[in-house]
Design an enzyme around this catalytic site. Structure first.
Site, PDB file in Angstrom:
ATOM      1  CG  ASP A 125      -1.789   1.063   1.342  1.00 28.06           C
ATOM      2  OD1 ASP A 125      -3.031   0.798   0.436  1.00 28.06           O
ATOM      3  OD2 ASP A 125      -1.710   2.155   1.700  1.00 28.06           O
ATOM      4  CD  GLU A 168      -4.585   4.125  -1.820  1.00 29.06           C
ATOM      5  OE1 GLU A 168      -4.846   4.619  -0.472  1.00 29.06           O
ATOM      6  OE2 GLU A 168      -5.510   4.224  -2.532  1.00 29.06           O
TER       7      GLU A 168
END
Length: 251
Positions: A125, A168
């Site tokens: 992430d 993301e």
């Protein structure tokens, strides 16, 4: 999952099989009823007939239609491959998407059960990615995602599956890789990320959770454990690699 594509490999194979079967049955019928001999006798009895020209035209048309059908089937097959590639790719990064990643997870889990070879996953992430979008706009944000995708491809092996998991978040599926090797790969990715220029965005970092398949794991439970490690990495201050957490840690 239901197939909404106009063509499928199975359908193409069935159509080719039907064409071949039709031609075979036609040939066997001609042989069984001795139609070839009868036609030959008829031509000898009627030398001035134009039926031979009609048959020639018919044969030419049949050949042309067969060639056309084969060409159309080949085009359909190419279209099917292109549609599949498009359906399994992320539009922004060009990496595999979540659908393809889930297929890889299922495949590697089945292979591990069959051959006893473990595999690992990295759940990644990007830290504070929302602030990049807020400060520079979504175009710069997409450019950061694209560049990060190239970082992953550069560090991952050819046999690994690198995919955008969502937003993301990214996932790297590493076949035949124990936890130690997966942790090394994760640390290499984290370091390479620090060395990558993401301008106009400032330095980009990532938190990475790593998990290796256990005997009682399913694809979902394996990803869940990697997600727990990712959560622990963020709780530890981000820009971290974590490969083990207490079972009591929050999901």
């Amino acid at each position: 999952m239901r197939n909404y594509w106009p063509f499928s490999t199975r359908r193409i194979r069935i159509e080719l099989a039907l064409i071949a079967l039709f031609n075979l049955v036609s040939f066997l019928l001609f042989v069984h009823f001795e139609l070839f001999d009868k036609l030959d006798d008829w031509f000898h009895l009627h030398p001035d007939s134009s039926l031979d020209e009609v048959l020639l035209i018919g044969f030419t048309l049949a050949l042309s239609m067969s060639l056309f059908a084969v060409r159309r089937l080949r085009e359909a097959r190419s279209l099917l491959r292109a549609l599949r590639r498009q359906a399994e790719r992320d539009d922004v990064t060009g990496l595999a998407n979540r659908r393809r990643a889930n297929q890889a997870l299922q495949r590697e889990t089945e292979r591990s059960c069959r051959f006893g070879r473990r595999y690992s996953v990295l759940l990644i992430d990007l830290d504070h990615f929302k602030s990049i979008n807020d400060r520079h706009g979504h175009q710069v944000g997409d450019a950061v995602l694209q560049r990060f995708g190239k970082v992953l491809q550069k560090r991952a092996r050819q046999l690994d599956t690198v995919a955008r998991w969502g937003g993301e978040e990214f996932i790297v599926i590493c076949p035949e890789t124990e936890l130690a090797g997966a942790l090394t790969l994760a640390e290499n990715i984290r370091q390479l990320l620090l060395e990558t220029d993401f301008s106009p965005a400032s330095a980009v970092t990532a938190s990475i959770g790593v998990a290796t398949l256990a005997d009682d794991d399913t694809p979902d439970s394996l990803v869940h454990r990697a997600d727990m490690c990712l959560y622990a990495a963020k709780q530890a201050g981000r820009n971290q690699v974590v490969g083990h957490v207490d079972a009591a840690a929050p999901p």
